[in-house]
Design a protein around this motif. Structure first.
Motif, mmCIF file in Angstrom:
data_model
loop_
_atom_site.group_PDB
_atom_site.id
_atom_site.type_symbol
_atom_site.label_atom_id
_atom_site.label_comp_id
_atom_site.label_asym_id
_atom_site.label_seq_id
_atom_site.Cartn_x
_atom_site.Cartn_y
_atom_site.Cartn_z
ATOM 1 N N MET A 159 0.611 -1.528 0.096
ATOM 2 C CA MET A 159 0.252 0.349 -0.300
ATOM 3 C C MET A 159 1.056 1.550 -0.097
ATOM 4 S SD MET A 159 -3.558 -0.544 1.738
ATOM 5 C CE MET A 159 -4.205 0.888 1.985
ATOM 6 N N GLY A 160 1.927 1.287 -0.002
ATOM 7 C CA GLY A 160 3.252 2.543 -0.612
ATOM 8 C C GLY A 160 2.040 3.524 -1.111
ATOM 9 N N ARG A 161 2.733 2.233 -2.768
ATOM 10 C CA ARG A 161 1.827 3.181 -3.863
ATOM 11 C C ARG A 161 0.494 3.114 -4.403
ATOM 12 N NH1 ARG A 161 5.307 0.729 -8.335
ATOM 13 N NH2 ARG A 161 6.334 2.355 -8.745
ATOM 14 N N PRO A 162 0.085 5.072 -4.609
ATOM 15 C CA PRO A 162 -1.044 4.960 -4.871
ATOM 16 C C PRO A 162 -1.113 4.026 -5.958
ATOM 17 C CG PRO A 162 -0.059 7.306 -5.368
ATOM 18 C CD PRO A 162 1.052 6.054 -4.932
ATOM 19 N N GLY A 163 -2.952 3.880 -6.049
ATOM 20 C CA GLY A 163 -3.637 3.460 -7.429
ATOM 21 C C GLY A 163 -3.863 4.237 -8.313
ATOM 22 N N VAL A 218 -6.547 5.118 -9.806
ATOM 23 C CA VAL A 218 -7.368 5.705 -9.518
ATOM 24 C C VAL A 218 -6.831 7.462 -8.601
ATOM 25 C CG1 VAL A 218 -9.687 6.695 -8.767
ATOM 26 C CG2 VAL A 218 -9.456 4.250 -9.253
ATOM 27 N N GLY A 219 -6.641 6.773 -7.797
ATOM 28 C CA GLY A 219 -5.615 8.079 -6.616
ATOM 29 C C GLY A 219 -4.837 9.055 -7.437
ATOM 30 N N THR A 220 -3.472 8.047 -8.287
ATOM 31 C CA THR A 220 -3.414 9.380 -9.515
ATOM 32 C C THR A 220 -3.708 9.606 -10.510
ATOM 33 O OG1 THR A 220 -1.357 6.736 -9.583
ATOM 34 C CG2 THR A 220 -1.000 8.866 -11.578
ATOM 35 N N MET A 221 -4.693 9.616 -10.599
ATOM 36 C CA MET A 221 -5.858 10.327 -11.957
ATOM 37 C C MET A 221 -6.201 11.297 -11.059
ATOM 38 S SD MET A 221 -7.495 7.141 -14.268
ATOM 39 C CE MET A 221 -8.196 8.578 -15.116
ATOM 40 N N ALA A 222 -6.313 11.008 -9.490
ATOM 41 C CA ALA A 222 -6.797 11.899 -9.127
ATOM 42 C C ALA A 222 -6.202 13.120 -8.472
ATOM 43 C CB ALA A 222 -7.735 11.374 -7.225
ATOM 44 N N ARG A 223 -4.758 12.712 -8.472
ATOM 45 C CA ARG A 223 -3.980 13.472 -7.361
ATOM 46 C C ARG A 223 -3.826 14.704 -9.199
ATOM 47 N NH1 ARG A 223 1.713 11.875 -5.203
ATOM 48 N NH2 ARG A 223 0.708 10.137 -5.840
#
Length: 121
Positions: free
Chosen positions: A1-5, A7-12
């Motif tokens: 869980m250290g790296r965003p998935g 969806v998280g990358t797209m949101a950021r």
């Protein structure tokens, strides 16, 4: 869980892009306002320069009209002075001539009174 998935990358990325777009839009609006202000100031300066030129032109036209009027008055007064009777014995003609000169502005009230007193004796 250290790296965003994904969806998280797209949101950021979407948040960063939206922030950049908002900042860019604000900078663009500020530049447009500055340019509009500078353009408005330039138009105001041009208007003031045109007004000054117009006023100067009007002043020159008034001066020319006044000079023409003065020249016309002088031309009218010259024949009146030359038309004085050579004999000079007609007291009424001399008084009328003095009155015309006073009315034309050649003689002041004091000069008129002095000349009239000299004629009458």
């Amino acid at each position: 869980m250290g790296r965003p998935g994904l969806v998280g990358t797209m949101a950021r990325t979407a948040v960063i892009a939206g922030t950049a777009q908002a900042v860019g839009g604000r900078v663009n609006r500020r530049q447009q306002q500055r340019w509009a202000g500078q353009e408005q100031q330039a138009q105001q300066e041009q208007y003031e320069a045109e007004q000054a030129a117009y006023q100067q032109q009007q002043s020159q036209a008034q001066m020319a009209a006044m000079q023409a009027q003065m020249a016309q008055l002088q031309q009218q007064q010259a024949p009146q002075v030359a038309a004085a009777p050579a004999g000079g014995d007609d007291l009424m003609a001399k008084l009328a001539q003095l009155a015309q000169m006073k009315d034309a502005g050649v003689l002041s009230d004091a000069e008129f009174a002095a000349a009239k007193a000299k004629l009458l004796g």
